[in-house]
Scaffold this motif. Structure first.
Motif, PDB file in Angstrom:
ATOM      1  N   MET A   1      -9.226  -9.879   9.576  1.00  0.00           N
ATOM      2  CA  MET A   1      -9.166  -8.581   8.956  1.00  0.00           C
ATOM      3  C   MET A   1      -7.826  -7.892   9.257  1.00  0.00           C
ATOM      4  SD  MET A   1     -11.909  -5.626   8.859  1.00  0.00           S
ATOM      5  CE  MET A   1     -11.543  -4.046   8.239  1.00  0.00           C
ATOM      6  N   ALA A   2      -7.337  -8.039  10.464  1.00  0.00           N
ATOM      7  CA  ALA A   2      -6.069  -7.402  10.826  1.00  0.00           C
ATOM      8  C   ALA A   2      -4.927  -7.937   9.963  1.00  0.00           C
ATOM      9  CB  ALA A   2      -5.773  -7.621  12.298  1.00  0.00           C
ATOM     10  N   LYS A   3      -4.953  -9.243   9.686  1.00  0.00           N
ATOM     11  CA  LYS A   3      -3.914  -9.832   8.835  1.00  0.00           C
ATOM     12  C   LYS A   3      -3.938  -9.222   7.449  1.00  0.00           C
ATOM     13  CE  LYS A   3      -2.646 -14.461  10.218  1.00  0.00           C
ATOM     14  NZ  LYS A   3      -2.805 -15.868   9.975  1.00  0.00           N
ATOM     15  N   ARG A   4      -5.132  -9.027   6.917  1.00  0.00           N
ATOM     16  CA  ARG A   4      -5.275  -8.448   5.584  1.00  0.00           C
ATOM     17  C   ARG A   4      -4.734  -7.019   5.549  1.00  0.00           C
ATOM     18  NH1 ARG A   4     -10.825  -6.723   2.917  1.00  0.00           N
ATOM     19  NH2 ARG A   4     -10.922  -5.939   5.015  1.00  0.00           N
ATOM     20  N   LEU A   5      -5.052  -6.226   6.571  1.00  0.00           N
ATOM     21  CA  LEU A   5      -4.555  -4.855   6.628  1.00  0.00           C
ATOM     22  C   LEU A   5      -3.046  -4.816   6.777  1.00  0.00           C
ATOM     23  CD1 LEU A   5      -7.295  -3.196   8.856  1.00  0.00           C
ATOM     24  CD2 LEU A   5      -6.978  -2.959   6.400  1.00  0.00           C
ATOM     25  N   CYS A   6      -2.518  -5.726   7.576  1.00  0.00           N
ATOM     26  CA  CYS A   6      -1.075  -5.804   7.770  1.00  0.00           C
ATOM     27  C   CYS A   6      -0.384  -6.164   6.453  1.00  0.00           C
ATOM     28  CB  CYS A   6      -0.762  -6.832   8.840  1.00  0.00           C
ATOM     29  SG  CYS A   6       0.940  -6.794   9.395  1.00  0.00           S
ATOM     30  N   ARG A   7      -0.924  -7.124   5.732  1.00  0.00           N
ATOM     31  CA  ARG A   7      -0.350  -7.502   4.434  1.00  0.00           C
ATOM     32  C   ARG A   7      -0.406  -6.343   3.447  1.00  0.00           C
ATOM     33  NH1 ARG A   7      -2.999 -13.457   3.811  1.00  0.00           N
ATOM     34  NH2 ARG A   7      -1.663 -14.467   5.355  1.00  0.00           N
ATOM     35  N   LYS A   8      -1.512  -5.610   3.460  1.00  0.00           N
ATOM     36  CA  LYS A   8      -1.659  -4.467   2.568  1.00  0.00           C
ATOM     37  C   LYS A   8      -0.617  -3.395   2.895  1.00  0.00           C
ATOM     38  CE  LYS A   8      -5.196  -1.337   0.855  1.00  0.00           C
ATOM     39  NZ  LYS A   8      -6.590  -0.937   0.938  1.00  0.00           N
ATOM     40  N   LEU A   9      -0.415  -3.132   4.176  1.00  0.00           N
ATOM     41  CA  LEU A   9       0.584  -2.149   4.591  1.00  0.00           C
ATOM     42  C   LEU A   9       1.982  -2.590   4.171  1.00  0.00           C
ATOM     43  CD1 LEU A   9       1.483   0.385   6.104  1.00  0.00           C
ATOM     44  CD2 LEU A   9       1.579  -1.010   8.173  1.00  0.00           C
ATOM     45  N   HIS A  10       2.308  -3.850   4.406  1.00  0.00           N
ATOM     46  CA  HIS A  10       3.623  -4.358   4.011  1.00  0.00           C
ATOM     47  C   HIS A  10       3.826  -4.286   2.509  1.00  0.00           C
ATOM     48  CE1 HIS A  10       3.972  -6.718   7.989  1.00  0.00           C
ATOM     49  NE2 HIS A  10       4.612  -5.576   8.075  1.00  0.00           N
ATOM     50  N   SER A  11       2.788  -4.598   1.771  1.00  0.00           N
ATOM     51  CA  SER A  11       2.875  -4.534   0.312  1.00  0.00           C
ATOM     52  C   SER A  11       3.138  -3.104  -0.154  1.00  0.00           C
ATOM     53  CB  SER A  11       1.588  -5.059  -0.312  1.00  0.00           C
ATOM     54  OG  SER A  11       1.617  -4.883  -1.699  1.00  0.00           O
ATOM     55  N   ARG A  12       2.397  -2.161   0.395  1.00  0.00           N
ATOM     56  CA  ARG A  12       2.602  -0.749   0.035  1.00  0.00           C
ATOM     57  C   ARG A  12       3.989  -0.271   0.439  1.00  0.00           C
ATOM     58  NH1 ARG A  12      -2.914   2.534   1.407  1.00  0.00           N
ATOM     59  NH2 ARG A  12      -4.141   1.653  -0.286  1.00  0.00           N
ATOM     60  N   PHE A  13       4.406  -0.672   1.628  1.00  0.00           N
ATOM     61  CA  PHE A  13       5.728  -0.284   2.117  1.00  0.00           C
ATOM     62  C   PHE A  13       6.811  -0.790   1.165  1.00  0.00           C
ATOM     63  CE2 PHE A  13       9.516  -1.242   4.676  1.00  0.00           C
ATOM     64  CZ  PHE A  13       9.793   0.027   5.127  1.00  0.00           C
ATOM     65  N   ARG A  14       6.697  -2.045   0.772  1.00  0.00           N
ATOM     66  CA  ARG A  14       7.658  -2.613  -0.173  1.00  0.00           C
ATOM     67  C   ARG A  14       7.657  -1.849  -1.482  1.00  0.00           C
ATOM     68  NH1 ARG A  14       5.817  -7.487   0.983  1.00  0.00           N
ATOM     69  NH2 ARG A  14       4.511  -7.485  -0.856  1.00  0.00           N
ATOM     70  N   ASP A  15       6.474  -1.615  -2.013  1.00  0.00           N
ATOM     71  CA  ASP A  15       6.351  -0.945  -3.310  1.00  0.00           C
ATOM     72  C   ASP A  15       6.853   0.492  -3.273  1.00  0.00           C
ATOM     73  OD1 ASP A  15       5.222  -3.251  -4.271  1.00  0.00           O
ATOM     74  OD2 ASP A  15       3.160  -2.475  -4.245  1.00  0.00           O
ATOM     75  N   GLU A  16       6.488   1.221  -2.234  1.00  0.00           N
ATOM     76  CA  GLU A  16       6.781   2.649  -2.185  1.00  0.00           C
ATOM     77  C   GLU A  16       8.156   2.980  -1.624  1.00  0.00           C
ATOM     78  OE1 GLU A  16       3.661   4.703  -0.180  1.00  0.00           O
ATOM     79  OE2 GLU A  16       2.117   3.796  -1.416  1.00  0.00           O
ATOM     80  N   CYS A  17       8.678   2.129  -0.802  1.00  0.00           N
ATOM     81  CA  CYS A  17       9.923   2.478  -0.119  1.00  0.00           C
ATOM     82  C   CYS A  17      11.079   1.592  -0.537  1.00  0.00           C
ATOM     83  CB  CYS A  17       9.718   2.379   1.387  1.00  0.00           C
ATOM     84  SG  CYS A  17      11.141   2.907   2.329  1.00  0.00           S
ATOM     85  N   LEU A  18      10.998   0.346  -0.224  1.00  0.00           N
ATOM     86  CA  LEU A  18      12.148  -0.528  -0.416  1.00  0.00           C
ATOM     87  C   LEU A  18      12.463  -0.788  -1.884  1.00  0.00           C
ATOM     88  CD1 LEU A  18      11.580  -3.066   2.472  1.00  0.00           C
ATOM     89  CD2 LEU A  18      13.058  -1.070   2.425  1.00  0.00           C
ATOM     90  N   ALA A  19      11.471  -1.077  -2.689  1.00  0.00           N
ATOM     91  CA  ALA A  19      11.729  -1.409  -4.088  1.00  0.00           C
ATOM     92  C   ALA A  19      12.278  -0.218  -4.862  1.00  0.00           C
ATOM     93  CB  ALA A  19      10.454  -1.918  -4.745  1.00  0.00           C
ATOM     94  N   CYS A  20      11.886   0.974  -4.483  1.00  0.00           N
ATOM     95  CA  CYS A  20      12.298   2.171  -5.221  1.00  0.00           C
ATOM     96  C   CYS A  20      13.619   2.740  -4.726  1.00  0.00           C
ATOM     97  CB  CYS A  20      11.228   3.250  -5.102  1.00  0.00           C
ATOM     98  SG  CYS A  20       9.665   2.776  -5.811  1.00  0.00           S
ATOM     99  N   LYS A  21      13.980   2.463  -3.517  1.00  0.00           N
ATOM    100  CA  LYS A  21      15.127   3.139  -2.919  1.00  0.00           C
ATOM    101  C   LYS A  21      16.090   2.153  -2.278  1.00  0.00           C
ATOM    102  CE  LYS A  21      12.133   7.011  -1.972  1.00  0.00           C
ATOM    103  NZ  LYS A  21      11.394   7.740  -0.985  1.00  0.00           N
ATOM    104  N   LEU A  22      16.426   1.104  -2.988  1.00  0.00           N
ATOM    105  CA  LEU A  22      17.370   0.137  -2.441  1.00  0.00           C
ATOM    106  C   LEU A  22      18.722   0.809  -2.234  1.00  0.00           C
ATOM    107  CD1 LEU A  22      16.532  -3.048  -4.504  1.00  0.00           C
ATOM    108  CD2 LEU A  22      15.977  -2.585  -2.135  1.00  0.00           C
TER     109      LEU A  22
END
Length: 67
Positions: A1-22
């Protein structure tokens, strides 16, 4: 379960932060990431924490999130 939550957080982080504000440089990228971290931990409510921000949850004295 922790792996799934970690992946979800990383996915959101990528989508909301890195992809939008390179950015083109490391200091600016660090500033963007820090801003996202502060928003996520201090301003955004999380349903697993009873719709409190992590900062509010930590100061509430509750031992663990409601499930």
């Amino acid at each position: 379960m922790a792996k799934r939550l970690c992946r979800k957080l990383h996915s959101r982080f990528r989508d909301e932060c890195l992809a939008c504000k390179l950015t083109g440089n490391l200091p600016q990228t660090r500033a963007v990431i820090e801003s996202q971290r502060v928003d996520y931990n201090e301003h955004r409510a999380h349903s697993v924490l009873g719709n409190l921000t992590p900062k509010e949850f930590a100061s509430s004295g509750q031992a663990s999130p409601a499930r």
